[in-house]
Design a protein around this motif. Structure first.
Motif, PDB file in Angstrom:
ATOM      1  N   VAL A   1       5.326   1.670 -10.268  1.00 42.01           N
ATOM      2  CA  VAL A   1       6.359   2.693 -10.366  1.00 42.01           C
ATOM      3  C   VAL A   1       6.308   3.596  -9.138  1.00 42.01           C
ATOM      4  O   VAL A   1       7.348   4.009  -8.610  1.00 42.01           O
ATOM      5  CB  VAL A   1       6.183   3.515 -11.667  1.00 42.01           C
ATOM      6  N   GLU A   2       5.109   3.878  -8.631  1.00 43.52           N
ATOM      7  CA  GLU A   2       4.969   4.738  -7.450  1.00 43.52           C
ATOM      8  C   GLU A   2       5.636   4.117  -6.226  1.00 43.52           C
ATOM      9  O   GLU A   2       6.290   4.814  -5.445  1.00 43.52           O
ATOM     10  CB  GLU A   2       3.490   5.027  -7.159  1.00 43.52           C
ATOM     11  N   GLN A   3       5.467   2.817  -6.048  1.00 44.37           N
ATOM     12  CA  GLN A   3       6.125   2.124  -4.936  1.00 44.37           C
ATOM     13  C   GLN A   3       7.637   2.226  -5.084  1.00 44.37           C
ATOM     14  O   GLN A   3       8.347   2.536  -4.125  1.00 44.37           O
ATOM     15  CB  GLN A   3       5.708   0.644  -4.899  1.00 44.37           C
ATOM     16  N   LYS A   4       8.125   1.946  -6.279  1.00 39.46           N
ATOM     17  CA  LYS A   4       9.568   2.004  -6.528  1.00 39.46           C
ATOM     18  C   LYS A   4      10.115   3.399  -6.266  1.00 39.46           C
ATOM     19  O   LYS A   4      11.133   3.551  -5.579  1.00 39.46           O
ATOM     20  CB  LYS A   4       9.879   1.598  -7.965  1.00 39.46           C
ATOM     21  N   GLU A   5       9.445   4.408  -6.801  1.00 42.11           N
ATOM     22  CA  GLU A   5       9.929   5.779  -6.629  1.00 42.11           C
ATOM     23  C   GLU A   5       9.948   6.183  -5.157  1.00 42.11           C
ATOM     24  O   GLU A   5      10.885   6.829  -4.691  1.00 42.11           O
ATOM     25  CB  GLU A   5       9.085   6.742  -7.455  1.00 42.11           C
TER      26      GLU A   5
ATOM     27  N   VAL B   1      12.955   4.300  -3.477  1.00 42.20           N
ATOM     28  CA  VAL B   1      14.241   4.873  -3.887  1.00 42.20           C
ATOM     29  C   VAL B   1      14.447   6.228  -3.221  1.00 42.20           C
ATOM     30  O   VAL B   1      15.529   6.532  -2.714  1.00 42.20           O
ATOM     31  CB  VAL B   1      14.327   4.976  -5.425  1.00 42.20           C
ATOM     32  N   GLN B   2      13.406   7.046  -3.189  1.00 38.77           N
ATOM     33  CA  GLN B   2      13.494   8.363  -2.553  1.00 38.77           C
ATOM     34  C   GLN B   2      13.837   8.239  -1.067  1.00 38.77           C
ATOM     35  O   GLN B   2      14.560   9.074  -0.513  1.00 38.77           O
ATOM     36  CB  GLN B   2      12.177   9.121  -2.725  1.00 38.77           C
TER      37      GLN B   2
ATOM     38  N   GLU C   1       0.804  -1.223   0.000  1.00 45.15           N
ATOM     39  CA  GLU C   1       0.000   0.000   0.000  1.00 45.15           C
ATOM     40  C   GLU C   1       0.839   1.275   0.000  1.00 45.15           C
ATOM     41  O   GLU C   1       0.333   2.356   0.325  1.00 45.15           O
ATOM     42  CB  GLU C   1      -0.965  -0.022   1.182  1.00 45.15           C
ATOM     43  N   LEU C   2       2.105   1.155  -0.363  1.00 43.81           N
ATOM     44  CA  LEU C   2       2.934   2.350  -0.519  1.00 43.81           C
ATOM     45  C   LEU C   2       2.566   3.034  -1.827  1.00 43.81           C
ATOM     46  O   LEU C   2       2.231   2.357  -2.779  1.00 43.81           O
ATOM     47  CB  LEU C   2       4.426   1.981  -0.546  1.00 43.81           C
ATOM     48  N   PRO C   3       2.630   4.311  -1.911  1.00 41.13           N
ATOM     49  CA  PRO C   3       2.957   5.304  -0.895  1.00 41.13           C
ATOM     50  C   PRO C   3       1.724   5.946  -0.264  1.00 41.13           C
ATOM     51  O   PRO C   3       1.746   7.124   0.096  1.00 41.13           O
ATOM     52  CB  PRO C   3       3.757   6.330  -1.683  1.00 41.13           C
ATOM     53  N   ILE C   4       0.658   5.185  -0.074  1.00 46.81           N
ATOM     54  CA  ILE C   4      -0.601   5.748   0.417  1.00 46.81           C
ATOM     55  C   ILE C   4      -0.816   5.504   1.907  1.00 46.81           C
ATOM     56  O   ILE C   4      -1.143   6.427   2.650  1.00 46.81           O
ATOM     57  CB  ILE C   4      -1.788   5.168  -0.398  1.00 46.81           C
ATOM     58  N   ASN C   5      -0.615   4.285   2.364  1.00 43.09           N
ATOM     59  CA  ASN C   5      -0.917   3.910   3.740  1.00 43.09           C
ATOM     60  C   ASN C   5       0.124   4.490   4.695  1.00 43.09           C
ATOM     61  O   ASN C   5       1.307   4.179   4.615  1.00 43.09           O
ATOM     62  CB  ASN C   5      -0.953   2.379   3.850  1.00 43.09           C
ATOM     63  N   LYS C   6      -0.334   5.335   5.624  1.00 43.52           N
ATOM     64  CA  LYS C   6       0.597   6.040   6.518  1.00 43.52           C
ATOM     65  C   LYS C   6       1.343   5.083   7.442  1.00 43.52           C
ATOM     66  O   LYS C   6       2.502   5.324   7.777  1.00 43.52           O
ATOM     67  CB  LYS C   6      -0.114   7.137   7.307  1.00 43.52           C
TER      68      LYS C   6
ATOM     69  N   ASN D   1      17.478  -1.067  -3.873  1.00 42.10           N
ATOM     70  CA  ASN D   1      17.415  -2.467  -4.295  1.00 42.10           C
ATOM     71  C   ASN D   1      15.956  -2.911  -4.254  1.00 42.10           C
ATOM     72  O   ASN D   1      15.339  -2.936  -3.186  1.00 42.10           O
ATOM     73  CB  ASN D   1      18.268  -3.349  -3.390  1.00 42.10           C
ATOM     74  N   ILE D   2      15.441  -3.239  -5.415  1.00 40.55           N
ATOM     75  CA  ILE D   2      14.016  -3.513  -5.572  1.00 40.55           C
ATOM     76  C   ILE D   2      13.829  -4.865  -6.243  1.00 40.55           C
ATOM     77  O   ILE D   2      14.538  -5.189  -7.189  1.00 40.55           O
ATOM     78  CB  ILE D   2      13.364  -2.426  -6.473  1.00 40.55           C
ATOM     79  N   GLN D   3      12.836  -5.623  -5.774  1.00 34.99           N
ATOM     80  CA  GLN D   3      12.474  -6.854  -6.467  1.00 34.99           C
ATOM     81  C   GLN D   3      10.956  -6.931  -6.515  1.00 34.99           C
ATOM     82  O   GLN D   3      10.268  -6.467  -5.605  1.00 34.99           O
ATOM     83  CB  GLN D   3      13.115  -8.066  -5.795  1.00 34.99           C
ATOM     84  N   GLY D   4      10.433  -7.469  -7.587  1.00 38.92           N
ATOM     85  CA  GLY D   4       8.996  -7.634  -7.685  1.00 38.92           C
ATOM     86  C   GLY D   4       8.496  -7.667  -9.109  1.00 38.92           C
ATOM     87  O   GLY D   4       9.263  -7.567 -10.068  1.00 38.92           O
ATOM     88  N   TYR D   5       7.191  -7.796  -9.241  1.00 36.58           N
ATOM     89  CA  TYR D   5       6.548  -7.921 -10.547  1.00 36.58           C
ATOM     90  C   TYR D   5       6.720  -6.678 -11.409  1.00 36.58           C
ATOM     91  O   TYR D   5       6.495  -6.730 -12.605  1.00 36.58           O
ATOM     92  CB  TYR D   5       5.068  -8.225 -10.382  1.00 36.58           C
ATOM     93  N   LEU D   6       7.080  -5.532 -10.807  1.00 39.45           N
ATOM     94  CA  LEU D   6       7.355  -4.353 -11.615  1.00 39.45           C
ATOM     95  C   LEU D   6       8.415  -4.695 -12.665  1.00 39.45           C
ATOM     96  O   LEU D   6       8.362  -4.209 -13.789  1.00 39.45           O
ATOM     97  CB  LEU D   6       7.842  -3.196 -10.739  1.00 39.45           C
TER      98      LEU D   6
END
Length: 186
Positions: free
Chosen positions: A144-148, A151-152, A111-116, A157-162
């Motif tokens: 892409v939103e989760q990745k960004e 990274v920010q 739920e990134l970047p929405i769930n606090k 280091n990212i892994q997943g269906y993206l």
């Protein structure tokens, strides 16, 4: 190990290869001997190996697991705590584990970047890893939103269906060649 050694022998340079150990393996001293025997039989460079250990695996008999993991580290194998934050481990044991990397569990990424709450937990795990001089990887990244966001916040280091769904060895070779992510020298 054999298939990845074969890939190295034909010129594929893919970085690290991760593998999992069962809970039984991590509670059995003979696992280290078996692992070392397999590595020597194949002639594998252990600096490209990474053992992924579930956080919960180390909690039944933590001192024994820590001793076994230290022996595995002596072989030159990196150790990653997988699904970090989902178990009931103590931070006191985290500092004793001979680890190189923490892996942020998919449940905190979904739920990134929405769930606090997920934002707070993810940022805390990244900060913890950075403060302990550990590498960090996020699993289950699908957008892409989760990745960004990751990274920010300091997790590159990212892994997943993206990037890709799980692939067989043959499919992986084709995928890497098509994406120009891997070069073959022979």
């Amino acid at each position: 190990l054999k298939i990845t050694k074969d890939w190295l022998d034909i010129g594929f340079d893919f970085g690290k290869v991760s593998f999992n150990a069962s809970t039984l393996d991590l509670h059995n001293y003979s696992y280290v001997d078996s692992l070392e025997e397999a590595i020597n039989e194949v002639g594998y460079d252990t600096s490209s190996l990474e053992l992924e250990v579930l956080e919960s695996q180390s909690m039944k008999h933590p001192e024994k697991v820590i001793a076994i993991l230290k022996e595995i580290r002596k072989l030159g194998i990196c150790i990653t705590v997988d699904d970090f934050g989902t178990g009931y481990s103590s931070l006191a044991y985290l500092k004793k584990l001979p680890i190189n990397k923490l892996k942020i569990d998919k449940s905190f990424v979904d739920e990134l970047p929405i769930n606090k709450d997920d934002i707070a937990i993810t940022q805390s795990i990244i900060a913890l890893a950075q403060n302990m001089n550990l590498n960090i990887i996020a699993e289950g990244v699908e957008t892409v939103e989760q990745k960004e966001f990751l990274v920010q916040k300091g997790c590159s280091n990212i892994q997943g269906y993206l990037y890709s769904k799980p692939l067989s060895a043959d499919e992986l070779i084709k995928y890497l060649r098509n994406q120009n992510l891997i070069k073959c020298t022979s």
